[in-house]
Every structure is written in structure tokens, then in C-alpha cells.
Design a protein around this motif. Structure first.
Motif, mmCIF file in Angstrom:
data_model
loop_
_atom_site.group_PDB
_atom_site.id
_atom_site.type_symbol
_atom_site.label_atom_id
_atom_site.label_comp_id
_atom_site.label_asym_id
_atom_site.label_seq_id
_atom_site.Cartn_x
_atom_site.Cartn_y
_atom_site.Cartn_z
ATOM 1 N N LEU B 258 0.806 -1.213 0.000
ATOM 2 C CA LEU B 258 0.000 0.000 0.000
ATOM 3 C C LEU B 258 0.839 1.264 0.000
ATOM 4 N N THR B 259 2.019 1.170 0.556
ATOM 5 C CA THR B 259 2.831 2.381 0.560
ATOM 6 C C THR B 259 4.073 2.134 -0.268
ATOM 7 N N THR B 260 4.307 3.019 -1.182
ATOM 8 C CA THR B 260 5.552 2.922 -1.942
ATOM 9 C C THR B 260 6.488 4.053 -1.581
ATOM 10 N N SER B 261 5.917 5.161 -1.206
ATOM 11 C CA SER B 261 6.807 6.294 -0.925
ATOM 12 C C SER B 261 7.200 6.333 0.547
ATOM 13 N N SER B 262 6.660 7.249 1.281
ATOM 14 C CA SER B 262 7.087 7.348 2.676
ATOM 15 C C SER B 262 6.161 6.518 3.565
ATOM 16 N N ALA B 263 6.644 6.254 4.735
ATOM 17 C CA ALA B 263 5.986 5.264 5.585
ATOM 18 C C ALA B 263 4.572 5.686 5.995
ATOM 19 N N GLY B 264 4.402 6.918 6.367
ATOM 20 C CA GLY B 264 3.114 7.316 6.934
ATOM 21 C C GLY B 264 2.099 7.795 5.901
ATOM 22 N N ALA B 265 2.368 7.558 4.646
ATOM 23 C CA ALA B 265 1.498 8.129 3.626
ATOM 24 C C ALA B 265 0.149 7.420 3.613
ATOM 25 N N SER B 266 -0.850 8.171 3.269
ATOM 26 C CA SER B 266 -2.186 7.592 3.209
ATOM 27 C C SER B 266 -2.332 6.854 1.894
ATOM 28 N N SER B 267 -2.917 5.697 1.948
ATOM 29 C CA SER B 267 -2.951 4.898 0.734
ATOM 30 C C SER B 267 -4.272 5.043 0.006
ATOM 31 N N SER B 268 -5.346 4.998 0.709
ATOM 32 C CA SER B 268 -6.601 5.098 -0.014
ATOM 33 C C SER B 268 -7.644 5.730 0.880
ATOM 34 N N LEU B 269 -8.803 5.710 0.353
ATOM 35 C CA LEU B 269 -9.911 6.356 1.037
ATOM 36 C C LEU B 269 -10.172 5.755 2.411
ATOM 37 N N PHE B 270 -9.840 4.510 2.560
ATOM 38 C CA PHE B 270 -10.338 3.819 3.754
ATOM 39 C C PHE B 270 -9.288 3.531 4.801
ATOM 40 N N THR B 271 -8.061 3.933 4.559
ATOM 41 C CA THR B 271 -7.063 3.640 5.579
ATOM 42 C C THR B 271 -7.245 4.522 6.796
ATOM 43 N N SER B 272 -7.515 5.777 6.584
ATOM 44 C CA SER B 272 -7.679 6.637 7.758
ATOM 45 C C SER B 272 -8.672 7.746 7.438
ATOM 46 N N PRO B 273 -9.308 8.287 8.440
ATOM 47 C CA PRO B 273 -10.258 9.388 8.210
ATOM 48 C C PRO B 273 -9.563 10.629 7.665
ATOM 49 N N GLU B 274 -8.290 10.723 7.955
ATOM 50 C CA GLU B 274 -7.529 11.874 7.465
ATOM 51 C C GLU B 274 -7.608 11.972 5.947
ATOM 52 N N THR B 275 -7.423 10.829 5.309
ATOM 53 C CA THR B 275 -7.445 10.840 3.841
ATOM 54 C C THR B 275 -8.821 11.224 3.327
ATOM 55 N N LEU B 276 -9.824 10.757 4.040
ATOM 56 C CA LEU B 276 -11.185 11.087 3.642
ATOM 57 C C LEU B 276 -11.387 12.599 3.662
ATOM 58 N N LEU B 277 -10.906 13.196 4.727
ATOM 59 C CA LEU B 277 -11.045 14.647 4.839
ATOM 60 C C LEU B 277 -10.304 15.343 3.710
ATOM 61 N N ASN B 278 -9.108 14.841 3.434
ATOM 62 C CA ASN B 278 -8.336 15.422 2.329
ATOM 63 C C ASN B 278 -9.120 15.375 1.041
ATOM 64 N N LEU B 279 -9.712 14.237 0.798
ATOM 65 C CA LEU B 279 -10.458 14.050 -0.439
ATOM 66 C C LEU B 279 -11.626 15.026 -0.509
ATOM 67 N N VAL B 280 -12.362 15.115 0.579
ATOM 68 C CA VAL B 280 -13.528 15.996 0.596
ATOM 69 C C VAL B 280 -13.100 17.432 0.375
ATOM 70 N N GLN B 281 -12.003 17.766 1.022
ATOM 71 C CA GLN B 281 -11.507 19.130 0.873
ATOM 72 C C GLN B 281 -11.117 19.408 -0.575
ATOM 73 N N ALA B 282 -10.516 18.410 -1.211
ATOM 74 C CA ALA B 282 -10.097 18.596 -2.597
ATOM 75 C C ALA B 282 -11.298 18.697 -3.527
ATOM 76 N N LEU B 283 -12.329 17.923 -3.236
ATOM 77 C CA LEU B 283 -13.455 17.844 -4.182
ATOM 78 C C LEU B 283 -14.455 18.987 -4.017
ATOM 79 N N SER B 284 -14.622 19.465 -2.789
ATOM 80 C CA SER B 284 -15.740 20.375 -2.546
ATOM 81 C C SER B 284 -15.713 21.658 -3.391
#
Lengths: 829, 363
Positions: B258-284
Motif C-alpha cells: 500500500l505504501t511505496t513512498s514514505s511510511a506514513g502516507a495515506s494509501s486510499s480512502l479507507f485507511t484513515s479518516p484523514e485521507t477522507l477529509l483530504n479528499l472531501v476538501q479537494a473535491l468540494s
């Protein structure tokens, strides 16, 4: 889409500085061109803008930055890029490396990404990309976004790749970094860390890493970044590395330049040539040329100036390395052990290149010479008949002059005389025999002279006299070499010479001042500062002191018996002249010596001795008188000759010597024991010593050798000896190749081919004689043709006919002639 | 005569000028026969039968090397040729993926490609994407890296084309895309940065929809739950835990990194709520803008996107991990909230309903 555009524009103009707004406003009018049109094609331009105002251009920067990060990801998967993709990547790296330092967070990530790619994919990457990454890392390190040591580690990893340019770049960048650290910032802690890192790398298993570390350390030592004993000793370990190239580099570092070893002096002729361009830098000269009218002469001058400057630079570099190799050798922890190890390597039967062996020999000899080591096998190693003498000390041996030089360098005062004697004997047998060529004999005698100069107690009477016989050899090189040897021993130990060769004792000799050793291992202990007699016994005013000095000499000089001997001299002189004819100097010399030999054979030793002495004195007496006539005031000069005269007069020389030396010596002892000398007084003593040396030189110059006058050759030999003595005091005091290969006369004439070659070499780059090739704008056209191209108003006045105001009479005559011709008359009446 | 016969062996042959004597120690291999009979026909070499050439007589290797040519036209012709070969022999694609992928994908980020070439290239890549996901998976990261590189390119046309291609991938290989961190991050970044492309809003919305859809499938959310009881005093688990449960429909060699770059990177929508927020912020902002435009044709698309976003929020299991999730979620949706206050939007009932659905409390 329109709405989106508006939105975009709003975002842009929110916090932009005025110039940027004008750039952004343009596209609105033209519609299709967007705001990136300007920047996306000109990374250089964008770089400028970002530099001016990093905050407002962050967006553009980020665009490039993200693209680069994606490229890095791709590089991880596929390090080999298509050749078309390389150039854009290089461009973007240069852009980012120039700009990224304005954005701290990105800079860190940027550096880290490049580091990881270089570490993991170093072999696969395109060499240009690799180089570009390395170059981009340098500013990041300078701004402390990357740890210097991390980068250094990476560089040492990259050195393993077979990429010549990269290696070169790495070495130069490390060197310049050291310069910044050690000279500008004086960050000694970091410098020490780097130093230790390099020491650790010297023990690496990969030889290229070792070599790299070695080169860095050597360079740092030369440039004074790491000029300490630790570095020198770390480099010295390289002499025992298993790779010959590393050995050679280390040895070369200690030996110094070849020019130094050869004893060439480049600086002197350079200073003459430099002349007017002395103070100017290359840039100034180039600029001056660029903005001046270009003429052929100036062009030539420019070339000359360039050459002079580069030469100077080179000489500077050379001299720097010259001083440092001596320092490096001197700062070894354990030279004896080092020398022994080196000797063991030399002894080993391992097959290696002759050059490497020669280097090792050179280094060993130098270390022995400088540190006065006792590596006694070394001398026998090169002379021991069964093993190496056949190979190394033979005239046919390759680079034999160098080997002789190393033998001479390795001889010092503390080597047992019998060891050196064997060496000298070996050289004498192999080189100085009539069946060898004159060059070989010369080189042999020169080498022996240098060796004996270093350890005079190794000389034996018998050998020395044999060698002295060569002064009458028909080849001038040989005879001069032999005479130089005689000159040396006249100063060092005249007793060993044949009586006729001894010459007269100088003041210094009688005082025994210049001797460091009285006998082997017996150093001359001084009871006083030499020359201290020039100072007053009690400290007084300056003016009185000098008077005092002169008075002492005057009292010493009371000798009424100079004239008495003048009379006796004439008769004996006539005798001598009667025996031989004196056409030429050289022949005269030979003849005289021959007869002397015969005499020696007939008479007893003692008689011969006395006679010779008598002859000498009388001549000097004559000389003395002239001198006094000319320079009555300079009493100082006459002091020394007087002494020597007295010395020879008496039967018991030693007693006399003591008595004569007594007065000034006693005074000197008194002076130097009585008080502590000040700096000024030392200065005065120095002056006095120099004066004394000059005087004695002058005296020697006026001296007559045997029955003949001094020739130029005598002067030359004395000068050379003096020069050599000076050189022994300064620097490492080791002989140079020039001393061994010293030929007084040119060895042979150049053949015609060689001469022609040198002529052709001189002609290179010069224009041929004859018509110069023309290629200006008007070349090959007549003035009429040229006139056709000119503006009419320029040539209007030159139109044929209009510019000639003929007088009325001219017109009349020409009209008359014309009419006559028309009528059928002949013209010209 | 008898004597002659006797001496025959010792007779010296007379040499004629220009005549060469026959050597005695060689074998004469000349054949003298009336006809030569071939038992079988000369067989063709085994390899040549399978080799396929384009109309211009170029093999696939040749074409791949021509794809790296400096000249635009040569490249274009090579694309056409490659397409022709691969359509005629579809089995080649799978066998040659190793060479095909780098050669083709490289073309995405070339700046001097014209529209016609782009369309040719697109159809070529579509052809390549007919390969089943199993055989594509080893080459997928490289392919994606090339495309994402194009997506961050500074040229509009390159960016647009890369978007088209990634859209294609999202549709064809949803499972593979789901496993790639890089795709998620880069696309979210791309949407957030609001980079301009040549595409219409509609295409963009379609793209967003299919991007969201890959995380919407059941397989993506399926988490493997095991209940285990630990008896503290004995220090024994109630039963063994099988960390890798045999999956029914997935291939056994599927280990998503799931991670190819740095260790703590978010991989997809469902790994952490943080990524979800990022996505929503990007899309809104995008959603808000499109909603404001109030285009009839886009209504359907936007409703779909909004529904997908809502579903994503619902399915995120780890919302409780962030204490201030609610707060930040509202903040992320801020542009949409602002858009709802505009009067014209209220007329479009469907969209308004979807938005209000999205804005309703996620927890």
C-alpha cells in the motif's frame, strides 16, 4: 469553464507583487494563452522571478517540484531513461536546485529523494542525470538542508561507479567544500569529522575508495586544510597498500615534484619573462584585449601574457608542493620503522614495475637522508655484488643517475664510514675506469663527490688520490668533475689530498668553524658563537665597538716579514717556469702536475712537502703585497692570509694554529660566555660572518694555483662549491639530480636532424614568409569598382572630367593636336 | 611392351604448362547422378512462423525502438504500426508487456505530440488495457508512474491526455488502482490544485465519479474480522488467528503494497479518516463550482459524484479515531455550504437534495 478561469485568476492576483500581476493580466485579453505560457517554456526566466520573490511564485515552483517528484518515483522503477527524456529532466533539476533553497520543507524532501535515488539506483541512472543530481545536492548541503557527512558518504559510494567525470567532480567538490569549511567558516569540528571519515575510508576494502580518500587528503594537505602530522602519517600508510597506484601516489606525495628532485629552477626565467604583466590577472588581460583594437601585435602579446600567467600559476603550485613534502617527511611519527618497512618491500622479490621500485628507492633514500636513519642494509643492498650491484650500479643501468642520486641522498654523517666506503668503492670500480665512457666517469665522480660531501670520513687517501688523478683527463667533463672533488676536499679534509692539490688553508678552516663533525660521530662542540669576536667584550656604544674591532686586527697584523720572502720567491718561480712552457692554461696545468709526480717519486715525502709549502707561501706573499698596495685601508682582508702564512712557516703546525686562532677565539669565548646576546648583536655577527666569507672568497679568487694563474674554471668550481654549501643549509639539504648529471661541457653536438627539428618547432604557429593573404572587404577590387558601391554624393566630386580644371592653354593645345590628327598629321610635335 | 607395363608405377608424369595435378590424398565429393530426389521439403525455421510484421514489414521490437525516435512522424507511424500488429495478433500483448509498457507509456509525457497522434495513442493504450489484471499487475506500477508523471506535467495537453489515460485505467483495473497509493495521492493532489486541462467539466466529473467508484466496491471495504479472546491468567488465545484468510475471488499472489513512498502516507480512502477529509476538501470546490453553474446536462453527473462522496463518508469505519472529525468535515465542505446559499441552486431539486444528504451529520 469560464467560472473556473475567474476563480483561478482571483487566486493568482490575491497576493502577487505588481510585476507578476501584469504578466497574469495579459492572457485574459488574448484568451487562449494562459498564465503559464510565459513560464512553462522558460525555466530560466521563472528561476529569475522566483529568486526575486519566492513567496508569490510558490505555485509555479510547486508545479515543477511535483513533476520532478513523480519523475523520481519513475526513476526508482525504471532508472534507465530514454535519451530524449534526459534533457528535460536535467533542465528541471537545475531549475529546482537553484530555487528550492527558498522553500525549506521542499528543499529537505528534494534532497532526500535525490539521495535515495542515487543510493539505490546509482548504477542504472544515466551518467548525466547522476552528475546533475550530485551537482544539485551541493547547494543544498551548503545551506545545511543535507548533512555534510551524509553527502560525503554518498559520494564515497558513488566513487565506486566507473564514471570518470563523476569521480573528478566529486573530488573537486569535496576539495572546495573543505576550503569553505577550513578557510572561510573555520568550522573545525566538521573539518575534523571529515578528516576522520577520510582516515576510515583509507582502510576500505575497495581500492578506488582508498584512492579517492587518499587524493582528498593529499590535496587537503597541500592546500593547508589538513596540514598536520596525523594526515601525513595517514597518507604514509598508503605506501604499503597492495595496489601499486596508491603506493605511487603516496610516495609521490612525499617525494615531491620531479623538477624539484632534478634541481631545476623554473621561477628564475619566469620572472624575467613576466615583465609588465606581473601584477595582472588573466581576467584583466583578457578584458583589456577584448576592448582594445585588435592588432596582430596585441594578439601576440596576449598569447604571451597568457602563457606567462599560466606558467606562474604552475610554478606557484609546484613551489607549494615543494615545501609541503619536506614538511610531510619531517612529521612522520616513526621514520625508522617506516624506512624498515619500505626497505622490506624493496627487498621482496615481487615483480613490479621498475618505476615503482625507483619511487620506493627515492622515498627511502630521502627519508634516510632527512631523518638520519640507520638502515645499513640499504647501502649494501645496492652494492652487494651477488644480488643487485650487477643490476643497479652499472653505467648501463636504466636511470642510473637517479639511482646514484638516491645513494648520495641516503648518505649522511651518521652512517658508518666503512659502509659508505664500500659504496664509494663500488661506484668507483664500476664507473670511474678508463674503459668506460667519459660521461660514465663524470657521473661516477660526481656521485662520489656528493656522497663524500655528506660523509667526508668515508674517504680514504688512496681512493681519493686515484680519483684526483682524473683532473688531467683529456675530457673536460671528467677533469672538471675531478677538480670539483678536489675543491671539496680542500675545504673538508685537505690532508687526504696529494700535497700539491691541497691549496692554502682558509681562515675558516684554521678556526675549524664550518665543521659540524670533527671525526665520525664526534660532533664539534662549540664553546662560543662563531663570529662573536666582532662584538666588544663589554657592552659599549656602537661607534666605539667598531674601532675596537679594527684595533684588534691591526695589532694582529704586525708583520714585517712579508717583503723578505718576496725576494726568495722570484728565484723559485723562475725555476718553475724554466721547466715547462706555458702556452695554454690547460696544457700547462697538465704538464705541471706530471712533473710534480715525477718529483714526488724521486724525492722523499717530507722534502716534497716542504718544497711545496714554500712555493705556496711565496706566491701568496707576492699576492699579499699587491693587495696591500691596492687596498691599504681594508686591513680585515689581510688578516686571514697572514694567518695562513704563519701557519705554514712553522714546523709544528698545530701549535701555531692554536696560537693564531687564540686571540679572536678567546675574545669570542669571552663575549659569548659573558652575557646574553641580543637580537641586534646577532645581526651584527651575521654581517661580520658574511663579510669574512666574502673576503676569504676574494682572496681565493686572487690566489694563484701552482705556478699558473687562476682560470675561469677555478672560479667556477669555487662558486659551485660555495653555492652547494649554501644549499645544504637551507631546505632538506639533500643533493639533486643536477649535481650528479653535472657536465661542464655540453655532452655532444646536436645532429642536423635535431637542429632542424628545433628550428621547425620554433617556426610553428608563425606565418609563412611572402605575400600575406588578403581577405578584407575591398580586397581584389579596383578603386573604380569600389566607387560604384559608394553613395553618389561621396563620389560626385570625383567624376572624371569634372574634377580636372584644365587651363585654357591646355585645352587649346589639345584641341590643336586633335585637329591636326584629324587632318592626318602625326601627333606629338 | 612388357617392360613398359613393369615400369608403369615408376613412370614420371609429364607436366603440362597450366595443368594442375590431382591431389592423391583428397576425397572426390562430386556426385554423378541423373536426378536428385528430396525426401522432405526444407522445413521453415520454427521462430519465423510466429513472428508478426506490420504492413510495412516491421516487427514489434522495431516499432518499439521507433517509438523512441526523435522525429514526430516516425513516432506516429510507429504507433499506427504497433496498433495494427497488436490488433492482428492480440496474444502478443500479454507476452510482450515488459517491452511494450515502458515504450508506450513514455509517449504520454512527450510535449510535441499533436491531437491526432494522441487519439492514436489512446486507442493503442486501450488495446493494451484489454490484458487481464493478473498479467497486468507486475507492470502496473511502472505504467502508473509514467501516467502520473504526465499528470503533473506543466503542459496542458500532456496533462489532459494523462487524465484520459488514468481514467481508462480506473475503469479497466479498479482493483489494481485501489492498491496503488501513488494514484490516490496524486489524483487528490491534482484535484486540489485545480490544475487546468483541456477537458470539459463533464469529463472531469466523470473522471471523479469513476475515481470514487473504485473505492466504493465491496471488495475494497471488506475487512476481515476475527474475534479472539485472550485469557490473561493462562496467557493463551482462545483460538489461532489466521492472518491471511483464503480469499475466494482474489488471486493468491495478490499482496498489495500500500505504501511505496514514505511510511506514513495515506494509501486510499479507507485507511484513515484523514485521507477522507483530504479528499472531501479537494473535491468540494469543484463540486460547488459545478453546482453553481447549474447546467442541466451536468445535474446527473453531479448527483452521482455527491452520492459517491456520501457513501465514502458512511463507509469510513475509523471516524471515531479523530476527535474533531465532525468539525473538520464541515470545514472541508465549506465551499459547498456556501454554494447552497445561492438562490439559483435551490431550484435544482435533485442536486440540492444530494448536497443536503452529503452535509447531514456523518457520524
Amino acid at each position: 469553464s469560464c467560472c473556473r478561469n475567474n476563480n483561478l485568476h482571483y487566486r493568482i492576483t490575491k497576493h502577487r507583487h505588481p510585476f507578476k500581476m501584469s504578466v497574469a493580466a495579459l492572457p485574459q485579453a488574448s484568451g487562449k494563452i494562459n498564465k503559464f505560457a510565459m513560464t512553462e517554456r522558460h525555466l530560466g526566466f521563472l528561476q529569475e522571478m522566483v529568486r526575486k520573490h519566492p513567496e508569490s511564485y510558490k505555485e509555479e515552483f510547486l508545479e515543477q517540484y511535483e513533476h520532478f517528484m513523480q519523475t523520481i518515483k519513475l526513476l526508482h522503477l525504471q532508472p534507465v531513461q530514454h535519451r530524449m527524456d534526459v534533457q528535460p529532466l536535467l533542465d528541471s533539476v537545475t531549475f529546482l536546485s537553484g530555487v528550492v533553497v527558498f522553500y525549506a520543507a521542499e528543499a529537505k524532501a528534494f534532497g532526500d529523494q535525490m539521495l535515495t535515488v542515487l543510493r539505490e539506483q546509482s548504477t542504472g541512472l544515466d551518467p548525466h542525470v547522476r552528475m546533475a543530481f550530485c551537482k544539485a545536492l551541493i547547494p543544498l548541503r551548503n545551506k545545511n538542508y543535507i548533512e555534510p557527512l551524509t553527502l560525503l558518504e554518498l559520494f564515497f559510494e558513488l566513487v565506486k561507479l566507473e564514471d570518470k567525470h563523476l569521480r573528478k567532480f566529486i573530488l573537486s567538490s569535496i576539495s572546495s567544500h573543505l576550503k569553505v569549511i577550513c578557510v572561510q567558516k573555520k568550522n573545525l569540528k566538521l573539518a575534523g569529522k571529515i578528516q576522520n571519515f577520510c582516515y576510515a575510508k583509507l582502510k576500505d576494502s575497495r581500492s578506488i575508495v582508498v584512492r579517492c580518500a587518499q587524493l582528498i587528503l593529499i590535496d587537503a594537505f597541500r592546500k593547508k586544510y589538513f596540514r598536520d602530522t596525523k594526515t601525513a602519517n595517514a597518507i604514509s600508510e598508503g605506501c604499503f597498500h597492495k595496489i601499486p597506484k596508491i603506493q605511487v601516489a603516496a610516495m609521490k606525495f612525499f617525494i615531491g615534484s620531479k623538477a624539484d628532485e632534478d634541481g631545476e629552477e623554473e621561477l628564475s626565467d619566469d620572472e624575467e619573462g613576466g615583465g609588465e604583466e606581473e601584477g595582472k590577472t588573466l581576467k584583466e588581460v583578457m578584458n583589456a584585449f577584448r576592448y582594445a583594437k585588435k592588432t596582430k601585435k596585441r594578439e601576440k602579446d596576449l598569447e604571451k601574457a597568457k602563457k606567462a600567467i599560466s606558467k606562474k600559476k604552475k610554478a606557484k603550485k609546484e613551489s607549494r608542493s615543494k615545501e609541503c613534502n619536506l614538511l610531510a617527511v619531517q612529521s612522520m611519527y616513526d621514520p625508522q620503522e617506516f624506512g624498515d618497512r619500505l626497505f622490506k618491500m624493496l627487498e621482496s622479490t615481487k615483480v613490479e614495475k621498475f618505476e615503482v621500485r625507483l619511487f620506493r628507492l627515492a622515498l627511502l633514500a630521502r627519508i634516510i637522508g632527512i631523518h638520519r636513519l640507520q638502515t645499513l642494509q640499504f647501502y649494501s643492498w645496492s652494492t652487494f655484488p651477488r644480488r643487485y650491484v650487477q643490476r643497479y650500479l652499472q653505467p648501463k643501468q636504466r636511470d642510473v643517475t637517479r639511482i646514484l642520486l638516491y645513494a648520495a641522498q641516503a648518505c649522511h654523517e651518521l652512517v658508518p664510514p666503512d659502509t659508505v666506503e664500500n659504496l664509494v668503492r663500488c661506484i668507483a670500480y664500476n664507473f670511474v675506469t678508463d674503459r668506460n665512457s667519459p660521461e660514465a666517469i663524470t657521473v661516477g665522480i660526481n656521485a662520489i663527490r656528493e656522497i663524500l660531501n655528506n660523509c667526508p670520513f668515508a674517504a680514504t687517501e688512496e681512493l681519493l688520490r686515484d680519483l684526483a688523478e682524473y683532473k688531467t683527463y683529456k675530457n673536460k667533463n671528467v677533469s672538471m668533475a675531478a677538480r670539483a672533488l678536489i675543491t671539496l676536499f680542500r675545504q673538508v679534509n685537505p690532508k687526504l689530498l696529494h700535497k700539491r692539490d691541497r691549496g692554502r688553508l682558509t681562515a675558516e678552516q684554521t678556526e675549524g668553524e664550518d665543521r659540524e663533525y670533527l671525526d665520525f660521530g664526534v660532533p664539534a662542540v662549540r664553546e662560543f658563537v662563531p663570529g662573536a669576536e666582532c662584538l666588544p667584550e663589554e657592552r659599549e656604544e656602537n661607534g666605539e665597538m667598531e674601532i675596537d674591532e679594527e684595533e684588534v686586527e691591526k695589532s694582529d697584523d704586525e708583520d714585517g716579514w712579508v717583503n723578505v720572502h718576496h725576494g726568495a720567491d722570484v728565484s723559485e718561480d723562475e725555476e718553475g717556469e724554466g721547466e715547462e712552457d706555458e702556452d695554454e692554461d690547460d696544457e700547462d696545468e697538465e704538464g705541471e702536475w706530471e712533473t710534480d709526480d715525477e718529483e714526488g717519486a724521486e724525492e722523499e715525502e717530507d722534502d716534497d712537502d716542504e718544497e711545496e709549502d714554500g712555493e705556496d707561501e711565496e706566491e701568496s706573499g707576492e699576492e699579499e703585497e699587491e693587495e696591500e698596495d691596492e687596498e691599504g685601508e681594508k686591513k680585515v682582508e689581510s688578516k686571514a692570509p697572514t694567518q695562513s702564512k704563519k701557519l705554514k712557516r712553522r714546523v709544528t703546525k698545530a701549535e701555531m694554529k692554536a696560537e693564531i686562532a687564540h686571540v679572536p677565539k678567546e675574545k669570542a669565548v669571552k663575549v659569548s660566555e659573558g652575557r646574553i646576546l641580543t637580537q641586534e648583536e646577532f645581526k651584527k655577527i651575521n654581517q661580520f660572518q658574511i663579510k669574512k666569507a666574502l673576503v676569504s672568497q676574494k682572496k681565493i679568487a686572487r690566489e694563484i694555483v701552482g705556478t699558473r694563474k687562476r682560470t675561469n674554471d677555478d672560479d667556477k668550481l669555487d662558486e659551485e662549491y660555495e653555492e652547494k654549501r649554501q644549499r645544504r643549509v637551507e631546505g632538506d639539504g639533500l643533493p639533486r639530480l643536477r649535481d650528479i648529471e653535472h657536465f661542464h661541457k655540453k655532452m655532444r653536438r646536436a645532429t642536423k636532424e635535431e637542429r632542424m627539428e628545433s628550428i621547425m618547432e620554433g617556426r610553428e604557429g608563425r606565418e609563412d614568409y611572402g605575400k600575406r593573404k588578403k581577405n578584407g572587404p575591398h580586397v581584389g577590387k579596383t578603386n573604380r569598382e569600389n566607387a560604384k558601391k559608394k553613395v553618389f554624393s561621396m563620389v560626385k566630386n570625383k567624376i572624371r572630367g569634372k574634377n580636372r580644371q584644365r587651363s585654357f592653354r591646355d585645352q587649346q593645345t589639345s584641341l590643336k593636336n586633335y585637329l591636326l590628327r584629324q587632318a592626318g598629321h602625326k601627333p606629338g610635335n | 611392351k612388357k617392360k613398359e607395363k613393369k615400369n608403369a608405377a615408376f613412370k614420371k608424369t609429364k607436366l603440362k604448362v597450366g595443368k594442375i595435378l590431382k591431389k592423391t590424398n583428397t576425397t572426390d565429393s562430386t556426385i554423378e547422378s541423373r536426378k536428385v530426389v528430396l525426401i522432405t521439403q526444407l522445413e521453415e525455421q520454427s521462430g519465423s512462423s510466429t513472428a508478426v510484421y506490420s504492413y510495412r514489414g516491421l516487427s514489434l521490437e522495431n516499432l518499439c525502438s521507433q517509438l523512441g525516435h526523435y522525429s514526430k512522424n516516425v513516432r506516429k507511424n510507429a504507433i499506427v504500426g504497433a496498433k495494427q500488429i497488436l490488433t492482428s495478433a492480440p496474444n502478443l500483448i500479454e507476452a510482450h508487456l515488459r517491452t511494450i509498457i515502458p515504450a508506450f507509456a513514455r509517449l504520454i509525457s512527450l510535449t510535441d505530440t499533436d491531437a491526432a497522434t494522441h487519439s492514436q495513442l489512446k486507442s493503442l493504450l486501450e488495446l493494451v488495457c484489454t490484458v487481464p489484471p493478473m498479467s497486468m499487475s507486475p507492470h502496473f506500477p511502472l505504467f502508473v508512474a509514467h501516467i502520473l508523471r504526465g499528470l503533473t506535467h506543466s503542459h496542458d495537453s500532456v496533462r489532459s491526455f494523462a487524465l484520459t489515460v488514468i481514467h481508462l485505467l480506473l475503469d479497466t483495473y479498479p482493483s489494481l488502482c485501489r492498491d496503488s497509493t501513488d494514484i490516490f495521492q496524486t489524483i487528490v493532489h491534482f484535484l486540489a490544485a485545480n490544475r487546468k486541462t483541456n477537458h470539459s467539466t463533464r469529463v472531469l466529473l466523470d473522471f471523479v465519479a469513476s475515481f470514487l467508484r473504485i473505492y466504493d466496491e465491496d471488495a475494497a471495504v471488506a475487512s476481515h474480522c476475527v474475534e479472539v479472546r485472550l485469557r490473561a491468567e493462562e496467557g493463551v488465545l482462545s483460538h489461532a488467528i489466521d492472518l491471511c484468510p483464503p480469499s475466494l475471488n482474489l488471486d493468491p499472489f495478490h499482496f498489495p503494497v500500500l505504501t511505496t513512498s514514505s511510511a506514513g502516507a495515506s494509501s486510499s480512502l479507507f485507511t484513515s479518516p484523514e485521507t477522507l477529509l483530504n479528499l472531501v476538501q479537494a473535491l468540494s470546490p469543484l463540486v460547488a463550482r459545478v453546482a453553481l453553474e447549474n447546467d442541466r446536462n451536468l445535474g446527473e453527473h453531479i448527483v452521482r459524484v455527491l452520492a459517491l462522496m456520501r457513501r465514502g463518508v458512511d463507509r469510513q469505519p475509523n471516524k471515531f479515531m479523530l476527535a474533531d472529525f465532525e468539525e473538520r468535515y464541515v470545514k472541508a465542505c465549506d465551499p459547498i455550504v456556501k454554494a447552497t446559499k445561492v438562490h439559483s441552486l435551490k431550484e435544482n431539486k435533485k442536486v440540492f437534495a444530494a448536497i443536503s444528504e452529503l452535509l447531514s451529520s456523518p457520524v
